[in-house]
Write a protein that holds these residues in place. Structure first.
Motif, PDB file in Angstrom:
ATOM      1  N   ARG A  67      12.062  10.925  24.588  1.00 49.30           N
ATOM      2  CA  ARG A  67      12.356  10.962  23.020  1.00 49.30           C
ATOM      3  C   ARG A  67      13.484   9.902  22.538  1.00 49.30           C
ATOM      4  O   ARG A  67      13.469   9.350  21.672  1.00 49.30           O
ATOM      5  N   PHE A  68      14.539   9.652  23.735  1.00 50.33           N
ATOM      6  CA  PHE A  68      15.515   8.608  23.389  1.00 50.33           C
ATOM      7  C   PHE A  68      14.626   7.242  23.360  1.00 50.33           C
ATOM      8  O   PHE A  68      14.984   6.316  22.352  1.00 50.33           O
ATOM      9  N   LEU A  69      13.895   6.779  24.176  1.00 48.80           N
ATOM     10  CA  LEU A  69      12.956   5.784  24.365  1.00 48.80           C
ATOM     11  C   LEU A  69      12.223   5.530  23.111  1.00 48.80           C
ATOM     12  O   LEU A  69      11.983   4.311  22.400  1.00 48.80           O
ATOM     13  N   GLU A  70      11.824   6.728  22.687  1.00 44.90           N
ATOM     14  CA  GLU A  70      10.880   6.758  21.300  1.00 44.90           C
ATOM     15  C   GLU A  70      11.741   6.290  20.230  1.00 44.90           C
ATOM     16  O   GLU A  70      11.472   5.601  19.167  1.00 44.90           O
TER      17      GLU A  70
ATOM     18  N   GLY B 242      13.032   5.154  15.376  1.00 36.58           N
ATOM     19  CA  GLY B 242      14.222   5.792  14.789  1.00 36.58           C
ATOM     20  C   GLY B 242      14.028   7.181  14.596  1.00 36.58           C
ATOM     21  O   GLY B 242      14.752   7.619  13.794  1.00 36.58           O
ATOM     22  N   LYS B 243      12.863   7.792  15.218  1.00 35.20           N
ATOM     23  CA  LYS B 243      12.553   9.211  14.735  1.00 35.20           C
ATOM     24  C   LYS B 243      13.431   9.998  15.900  1.00 35.20           C
ATOM     25  O   LYS B 243      13.526   9.693  17.258  1.00 35.20           O
TER      26      LYS B 243
ATOM     27  N   GLY C  72      17.138  15.692  18.020  1.00 41.03           N
ATOM     28  CA  GLY C  72      17.165  16.194  16.635  1.00 41.03           C
ATOM     29  C   GLY C  72      18.300  17.447  16.346  1.00 41.03           C
ATOM     30  O   GLY C  72      18.455  17.726  15.192  1.00 41.03           O
ATOM     31  N   SER C  73      18.848  17.817  17.512  1.00 44.08           N
ATOM     32  CA  SER C  73      19.998  18.886  17.245  1.00 44.08           C
ATOM     33  C   SER C  73      21.026  18.473  16.872  1.00 44.08           C
ATOM     34  O   SER C  73      21.568  17.084  16.984  1.00 44.08           O
ATOM     35  N   SER C  74      21.932  19.343  16.242  1.00 43.18           N
ATOM     36  CA  SER C  74      23.394  19.018  15.802  1.00 43.18           C
ATOM     37  C   SER C  74      24.193  19.614  16.887  1.00 43.18           C
ATOM     38  O   SER C  74      23.600  19.885  17.988  1.00 43.18           O
ATOM     39  N   VAL C  75      25.575  19.316  16.882  1.00 42.77           N
ATOM     40  CA  VAL C  75      26.407  19.388  17.601  1.00 42.77           C
ATOM     41  C   VAL C  75      26.650  20.965  17.902  1.00 42.77           C
ATOM     42  O   VAL C  75      26.669  21.716  17.071  1.00 42.77           O
ATOM     43  N   THR C  76      26.512  21.457  19.269  1.00 45.46           N
ATOM     44  CA  THR C  76      26.560  23.051  19.451  1.00 45.46           C
ATOM     45  C   THR C  76      28.027  23.266  20.085  1.00 45.46           C
ATOM     46  O   THR C  76      28.373  24.315  19.946  1.00 45.46           O
TER      47      THR C  76
END
Length: 507
Positions: free
Chosen positions: A448-451, A456-457, A463-467
């Motif tokens: 997902r990071f390489l994507e 830019g998606k 896509g998570s916020s800070v937990t």
């Protein structure tokens, strides 16, 4: 005399009984102890190729080996293992090996290397036997020297559905690829990843993680470092001569002034950075395809190399690493965007706690993934602060950075070891997350990071916020996690800064 004879006999019986028990466990019950590496997670077959090329000789540091007087940090060849997407070979299956031995050959070299590393060189035969016992039957899945995936096949795979009419689609995609290449576009080409192993690790120690990334359409080069951080490796010169490189300690070196521990680490990291740069140059040479690449690795095939011409997307080169290698990744990112380091981002798995200071001058996106063990067991980091806090502050200072922890994992969880000897590693490390699930989480999040670097998606865990920004230092309220794609718990500490039009982070 009779009493002494009985004592000797009793000890001998106990010794033989213990030996027989161990022999039964390790020989007759190997099936539950050792497991094969699982299939890769992506849609493509994987090609594997060991490659060593000659470089223009340069000295990274003037230190010499006490035993021989040779330069300890002289770079003259580059050794890598390539993992790349492939289609099944069209000729006879017998023409190419369908798997590569997981252990480097000869096994005695690695056994002696680990014995030296442990400070007991006289016990090298025991280390060699243990390696042979636990790893001799393990192979890396994939086709050795297989043809690289064509642009037409890549485009076809990316399309939804590929049932009837596939041949027509392939022909159409091939024509499209030809036209796009004429216009110097990147359609159908493959992004690249350079991976650097940890202290006492080897290039094949992460075969499932790297092979799975390759199975999703990436060309991966795992560097076999010659900086003295691994157990042992052999440099092959064009004239046929060989030189062994063993694990280096301060007492093995002479320099003026004498090296400190940080000096040694700095020299090794600079050596690794040079090897990363040379790997990217090799990508460019393979992609250009004009000058043939001479493979110095003995008995390693090279028929697939010409097929890399015009197949690599050199605008999408990422660098990744584990432990010492993650420290090296962060150092290499200081030069990102330069001619020597045209890289677009970095993946750091468990940045080292004792492998030197961490670079904070980073202008490209970075993903830092830590194991649960690495986050929970904290130590002072070179007098700066706790390791977790140092890493968090660095990532927080960047424009595009993620910092997260995969719960229930240990430092080796991203390697092949928990897959090959699962219950032994579970017993030693105390992990609670299934080893296959842990690897799939690491792989999926890396993909997902390489994507993201290309589109830019922010998908998946990205896509998570800070937990939990505070990590192990959060005591005022319960810690929170987010679920990964395979059900594991991720603790998100840092996400990229949000623009004014995107709202604020939920902390």
């Amino acid at each position: 005399m009779v009493f002494r004879l009985r004592r000797f006999t009793l000890r001998r019986v106990l010794f033989l009984t213990s030996a027989a028990t161990l022999f039964f466990i390790f020989i007759f019950s190997l099936t539950p102890i050792i497991s094969p590496l699982p299939p890769y997670t992506g849609p493509h077959e994987v090609g594997i190729l060991d490659l060593e090329t000659e470089l223009e000789k340069r000295v990274i540091h003037d230190a010499v080996l006490k035993s021989t007087g040779e330069k300890a940090f002289e770079l003259n060849t580059l050794a890598i293992t390539l993992y790349y997407p492939s289609s099944l070979p069209m000729n006879s299956p017998s023409s190419r090996p369908w798997a590569r031995l997981w252990l480097p050959q000869p096994v005695s070299l690695i056994g002696e290397g680990y014995a030296r590393l442990a400070g007991v060189p006289r016990l090298s035969s025991i280390f060699t036997f243990a390696l042979w016992l636990l790893g001799s039957s393990t192979v890396i899945p994939g086709v050795v020297d297989a043809p690289i995936l064509s642009g037409a096949e890549k485009i076809l795979t990316e399309e939804a559905g590929s049932g009837a009419g596939s041949f027509g689609k392939i022909m159409s995609a091939a024509e499209q690829e030809h036209q796009e290449l004429k216009r110097d576009r990147k359609i159908g080409t493959l992004p690249c990843l350079v991976f650097t192993h940890g202290m006492a690790g080897m290039s094949q120690s992460y075969a499932h993680y790297l092979g799975s990334i390759a199975s999703h359409g990436y060309v991966v080069a795992a560097v076999e470092h010659r900086d003295g951080s691994g157990p042992g490796t052999v440099i092959h010169h064009p004239d046929g001569k060989e030189r062994k490189v063993w694990h280096l300690k301060l007492q093995d070196l002479e320099s003026n002034p004498p090296m400190t521990d940080l000096d040694l680490k700095a020299a090794q990291l600079n050596f690794r950075e040079a090897e990363i740069s040379e790997t990217i140059k090799l990508f460019a040479q393979l992609n250009l395809g004009d000058a043939p690449v001479v493979n110095l690795k003995p008995d390693s095939p090279r028929e697939a190399l010409p097929g890399f011409k015009n197949r690599l997307n050199l605008s999408a080169v990422t660098v990744g690493g584990h432990s010492y290698g993650a420290t090296g990744v962060m150092q290499a990112l200081k030069s990102a965007g330069s001619k020597a380091m045209p890289i677009n981002g970095g993946i750091a798995l468990d940045p080292g706690k004792g492998s030197g200071l961490l670079n904070k001058d980073i202008d490209v996106p970075i993903l830092v993934m830590q194991s649960g063990e690495w986050t929970e067991k904290q130590s002072d980091f070179y007098g700066q602060d706790w390791h977790f806090i140092v890493v968090r502050k660095i990532v927080e200072s960047l424009r595009e950075g993620w910092f997260m922890t995969l719960a229930g994992t240990a430092h080796p969880s991203c390697t092949d070891a928990p897959l090959i000897v699962p219950w032994i590693m579970k017993m030693v490390t105390g992990t609670t997350l299934n080893s296959k699930v842990a690897l799939r989480e690491y792989i999926e999040t890396s993909l997902r990071f390489l994507e993201y670097l290309q589109t830019g998606k922010k998908n998946g865990v990205l896509g998570s916020s800070v937990t939990n920004r505070e990590g192990p230092f959060k005591h005022d309220e319960p810690r929170k996690w987010t679920k990964g794609p395979h059900g594991a718990d991720w603790e998100i500490h840092v996400v990229p800064h949000v623009g004014e039009d995107e709202g604020t982070l939920d902390e």
